[in-house]
Design a protein around this motif. Sequence first.
Motif, PDB file in Angstrom:
ATOM      1  N   PRO A  39      92.134  38.032  27.661  1.00  0.00           N
ATOM      2  CA  PRO A  39      93.055  38.468  26.602  1.00  0.00           C
ATOM      3  C   PRO A  39      94.012  39.551  27.096  1.00  0.00           C
ATOM      4  O   PRO A  39      93.945  39.974  28.259  1.00  0.00           O
ATOM      5  CB  PRO A  39      92.095  39.044  25.554  1.00  0.00           C
ATOM      6  CG  PRO A  39      90.990  39.630  26.380  1.00  0.00           C
ATOM      7  CD  PRO A  39      90.827  38.689  27.554  1.00  0.00           C
ATOM      8  N   ASN A  40      94.860  39.988  26.209  1.00  0.00           N
ATOM      9  CA  ASN A  40      95.717  41.139  26.476  1.00  0.00           C
ATOM     10  C   ASN A  40      94.850  42.397  26.438  1.00  0.00           C
ATOM     11  O   ASN A  40      94.201  42.687  25.440  1.00  0.00           O
ATOM     12  CB  ASN A  40      96.820  41.203  25.415  1.00  0.00           C
ATOM     13  CG  ASN A  40      97.754  42.379  25.622  1.00  0.00           C
ATOM     14  OD1 ASN A  40      97.662  43.093  26.611  1.00  0.00           O
ATOM     15  ND2 ASN A  40      98.648  42.593  24.675  1.00  0.00           N
ATOM     16  N   PHE A  41      94.833  43.146  27.526  1.00  0.00           N
ATOM     17  CA  PHE A  41      93.981  44.329  27.612  1.00  0.00           C
ATOM     18  C   PHE A  41      94.698  45.623  27.212  1.00  0.00           C
ATOM     19  O   PHE A  41      94.052  46.679  27.127  1.00  0.00           O
ATOM     20  CB  PHE A  41      93.444  44.498  29.040  1.00  0.00           C
ATOM     21  CG  PHE A  41      92.434  43.468  29.430  1.00  0.00           C
ATOM     22  CD1 PHE A  41      91.143  43.527  28.955  1.00  0.00           C
ATOM     23  CD2 PHE A  41      92.778  42.427  30.287  1.00  0.00           C
ATOM     24  CE1 PHE A  41      90.190  42.585  29.318  1.00  0.00           C
ATOM     25  CE2 PHE A  41      91.833  41.482  30.663  1.00  0.00           C
ATOM     26  CZ  PHE A  41      90.541  41.560  30.174  1.00  0.00           C
ATOM     27  N   TYR A  59      90.504  44.775  37.009  1.00  0.00           N
ATOM     28  CA  TYR A  59      91.529  43.869  36.485  1.00  0.00           C
ATOM     29  C   TYR A  59      91.998  44.344  35.098  1.00  0.00           C
ATOM     30  O   TYR A  59      93.203  44.412  34.820  1.00  0.00           O
ATOM     31  CB  TYR A  59      90.968  42.455  36.396  1.00  0.00           C
ATOM     32  CG  TYR A  59      91.928  41.415  35.879  1.00  0.00           C
ATOM     33  CD1 TYR A  59      92.812  40.768  36.733  1.00  0.00           C
ATOM     34  CD2 TYR A  59      91.945  41.069  34.529  1.00  0.00           C
ATOM     35  CE1 TYR A  59      93.693  39.808  36.261  1.00  0.00           C
ATOM     36  CE2 TYR A  59      92.823  40.108  34.051  1.00  0.00           C
ATOM     37  CZ  TYR A  59      93.693  39.482  34.916  1.00  0.00           C
ATOM     38  OH  TYR A  59      94.570  38.535  34.434  1.00  0.00           O
ATOM     39  N   ALA A  60      91.049  44.683  34.229  1.00  0.00           N
ATOM     40  CA  ALA A  60      91.405  45.166  32.885  1.00  0.00           C
ATOM     41  C   ALA A  60      92.095  46.517  32.945  1.00  0.00           C
ATOM     42  O   ALA A  60      93.078  46.763  32.234  1.00  0.00           O
ATOM     43  CB  ALA A  60      90.149  45.239  32.022  1.00  0.00           C
ATOM     44  N   ALA A  61      91.594  47.395  33.812  1.00  0.00           N
ATOM     45  CA  ALA A  61      92.172  48.735  33.922  1.00  0.00           C
ATOM     46  C   ALA A  61      93.619  48.675  34.398  1.00  0.00           C
ATOM     47  O   ALA A  61      94.478  49.430  33.914  1.00  0.00           O
ATOM     48  CB  ALA A  61      91.339  49.579  34.877  1.00  0.00           C
ATOM     49  N   VAL A 109      87.281  44.253  23.368  1.00  0.00           N
ATOM     50  CA  VAL A 109      87.028  43.121  24.264  1.00  0.00           C
ATOM     51  C   VAL A 109      85.665  43.306  24.927  1.00  0.00           C
ATOM     52  O   VAL A 109      85.341  44.400  25.392  1.00  0.00           O
ATOM     53  CB  VAL A 109      88.105  43.018  25.370  1.00  0.00           C
ATOM     54  CG1 VAL A 109      87.806  41.841  26.301  1.00  0.00           C
ATOM     55  CG2 VAL A 109      89.496  42.895  24.772  1.00  0.00           C
ATOM     56  N   VAL A 110      84.890  42.236  24.989  1.00  0.00           N
ATOM     57  CA  VAL A 110      83.667  42.209  25.788  1.00  0.00           C
ATOM     58  C   VAL A 110      83.774  41.043  26.756  1.00  0.00           C
ATOM     59  O   VAL A 110      84.102  39.913  26.353  1.00  0.00           O
ATOM     60  CB  VAL A 110      82.405  42.066  24.918  1.00  0.00           C
ATOM     61  CG1 VAL A 110      81.158  41.903  25.806  1.00  0.00           C
ATOM     62  CG2 VAL A 110      82.237  43.265  24.001  1.00  0.00           C
ATOM     63  N   LYS A 239      85.499  31.382  25.725  1.00  0.00           N
ATOM     64  CA  LYS A 239      86.207  32.460  25.033  1.00  0.00           C
ATOM     65  C   LYS A 239      85.995  32.294  23.522  1.00  0.00           C
ATOM     66  O   LYS A 239      86.092  31.192  22.998  1.00  0.00           O
ATOM     67  CB  LYS A 239      87.706  32.426  25.353  1.00  0.00           C
ATOM     68  CG  LYS A 239      88.485  33.550  24.663  1.00  0.00           C
ATOM     69  CD  LYS A 239      89.953  33.533  25.056  1.00  0.00           C
ATOM     70  CE  LYS A 239      90.692  34.696  24.423  1.00  0.00           C
ATOM     71  NZ  LYS A 239      92.120  34.714  24.815  1.00  0.00           N
ATOM     72  N   ALA A 240      85.682  33.401  22.881  1.00  0.00           N
ATOM     73  CA  ALA A 240      85.473  33.390  21.425  1.00  0.00           C
ATOM     74  C   ALA A 240      86.115  34.624  20.816  1.00  0.00           C
ATOM     75  O   ALA A 240      86.315  35.640  21.487  1.00  0.00           O
ATOM     76  CB  ALA A 240      83.984  33.358  21.097  1.00  0.00           C
TER      77      ALA A 240
END
Length: 243
Positions: A39-41, A59-61, A109-110, A239-240
């Motif tokens: 997703p968009n982080f 990657y998220a950071a 996000v998890v 993905k959920a």
Amino acid sequence: MKENKYDDDVFFKKYSEMSRSKDGLKGAGEWREFEKLMPNFKFKNVLDLGCGYGWHCKYAAERDASYVLGVDISKKMLERAKEINSAKNIEYRLSAMEDLNFPENTFDVVISSLAFHYINNIESLIKKISSWIKSGGDFVFSVEHPIFTSYGSQDWYYDEKGDILHFPVDNYYYEGKREAIFLGERVTKYHRTLTTYVNSLFNNGFQLTGFVEPKPPEDMLNIPRMSDEMRRPMMLLIKAVKK
């Protein structure tokens, strides 16, 4: 006993020699499909369960997450994560994911990569995750495919010359503990059906929005034995969204 093979010196050394350990996300055959589910982080609070070397945390950071918490049961994994994937918005924590507790609506996000097949009670964990995620939040994870985990050994059947005959699928509906061979070492994993994975999401307030059985990328098929991965699915990406 919670599985923590990764703090074994011999096993960790073997794991560190894998392409996904040396090359990061680009060295993981499933990453190109997994990335499509991300997703968009931006400005999000993110939890990575079983973060390993911290590649997904970084990657998220790097995509402007406000805060990223990477959790792993392995001290060796987290030491490596802090060495190669640190950032000011990343925190690493040593814990089994089953032992975690957070207030409701803590995370946007998890994510989890190839860790849930080490968990005995997935329904209980997903129930917790549902409480931790805000309404509209994203839950993205990868696991070993139920076809891959069903028999247990996770190896092919071979002929007398050592050539592959086929991959065994047996005892599919008998969920529970399996003794697998991974990197030449015996590892405890847990098999569950595709129905269990999906219904655990539905039963805990999630809506399925992405589902992939990733094939190896064409430019990786020249890697020894990689073309054999076209013969059966090894991984499942899901993905959920929290309703």
